[in-house]
Design a protein around this motif. Sequence first.
Motif, PDB file in Angstrom:
ATOM      1  N   UNK A 179       1.163  12.484   4.179  1.00 59.18           N
ATOM      2  CA  UNK A 179       1.551  13.427   3.139  1.00 59.18           C
ATOM      3  C   UNK A 179       0.788  13.133   1.849  1.00 59.18           C
ATOM      4  N   UNK A 180       0.678  11.856   1.517  1.00 58.25           N
ATOM      5  CA  UNK A 180      -0.036  11.454   0.308  1.00 58.25           C
ATOM      6  C   UNK A 180      -1.521  11.781   0.415  1.00 58.25           C
ATOM      7  N   UNK A 215      -6.207  15.244  -1.091  1.00 58.08           N
ATOM      8  CA  UNK A 215      -7.267  16.174  -0.696  1.00 58.08           C
ATOM      9  C   UNK A 215      -7.102  17.504  -1.431  1.00 58.08           C
ATOM     10  N   UNK A 216      -5.859  17.977  -1.540  1.00 55.93           N
ATOM     11  CA  UNK A 216      -5.608  19.229  -2.261  1.00 55.93           C
ATOM     12  C   UNK A 216      -6.048  19.108  -3.717  1.00 55.93           C
ATOM     13  N   UNK A 217      -5.743  17.970  -4.329  1.00 57.54           N
ATOM     14  CA  UNK A 217      -6.127  17.755  -5.729  1.00 57.54           C
ATOM     15  C   UNK A 217      -7.640  17.639  -5.869  1.00 57.54           C
ATOM     16  N   UNK A 218      -8.262  16.899  -4.958  1.00 55.44           N
ATOM     17  CA  UNK A 218      -9.698  16.653  -5.039  1.00 55.44           C
ATOM     18  C   UNK A 218     -10.503  17.933  -4.875  1.00 55.44           C
ATOM     19  N   UNK A 219     -10.078  18.794  -3.957  1.00 50.08           N
ATOM     20  CA  UNK A 219     -10.851  20.005  -3.662  1.00 50.08           C
ATOM     21  C   UNK A 219     -10.229  21.267  -4.268  1.00 50.08           C
TER      22      UNK A 219
END
Length: 335
Positions: A297-298, A303-307
């Motif tokens: 989950x982390x 990944x969502x934040x990075x991309x």
Amino acid sequence: MHKRYYLIGLAGLMILIVGYHFYAASQAEQQLDEAIQKQAQQHGNISAQYSSIDVTPFAADITVNDWTVIFNNHIQRANRLSFDISYLDVLNIYFGGLKYGLKNLTELNLSAIRPSYTISSGIQEVKSDTLTLSYQGNALDLIQQLTDSTNRSTNHNIKATFSGFTTVLPGNSRSSIKARHMQYQASIPPDRPLSLFNIAHQISAQNIVWSPTSSQQQKYSFIIKGLGYPTDTIPFKSFNISTSPTKKSRLKAINWILQSELALISSSGFLQTYRPIGNSAFQDTRITITDLSPSFQKTLENIETLFSFSLPKTKKGIQIPLQGTIADPSISLDN
């Protein structure tokens, strides 16, 4: 005195019966050897090699040692093949010939030690430590379907169990999948062309390790390491997949479930089949991810934040449409 003669006669009869069975086993070995070589000669591009064929008297077990068959760039090998058929089936082969025996052979059990199947041109290989296989149908009918692609009227059912299973995927960059145990079931319907796409398949595997190609390891290194795995060894608990034909000849239903320590990943939908199989396209197919571990989950959040994107989430979990082809799949992240 009469009792003595009776015992001598009985002993002689037993010796005659035993001798006959050993003779019949020897004759069966010779017939099988001649039949295999005859078939290989009729198809000049097939080579069949083995060190010996043994038929066990009384038990009717057939064992082929050091088996190798080469057909163009296809190579089949096994240290030992053992066929378990009924004694009646052996007698059918002995008295009626191989074709008659196969025509009346409806059940067969096979076991193999270290079997392998290799396509040398594509550097593709499937092998295992052991294999046990059971077959129900009509052996001659199946062989004729395989050789001349003629529609037949028999339904064939195959169940195979592997231990120490390994498959090396095609391509110059070596990628492999290993499973401690794997089971495969297939149902081949009658009156339809024998094709991979016309067969209902079920595959289940446990204790799986995927070794990606070197390019995949480099491309996804930060994700794999972020999950706590070496880049060349990604483990999974289990995998189950089933495919079945539909009323549309080239459209196949496909469902699979992949279980790991990180999450439960499943998919259902359809596959529009083409040749080669890598060109087959996904239709109305969706991947669902549930039961996420805290670490996974982390990782997804990072990944969502990075991309700068958001995974499409529903009450059923993360659901992602799967598009493209088997050789070049893609996902849609539109909510």
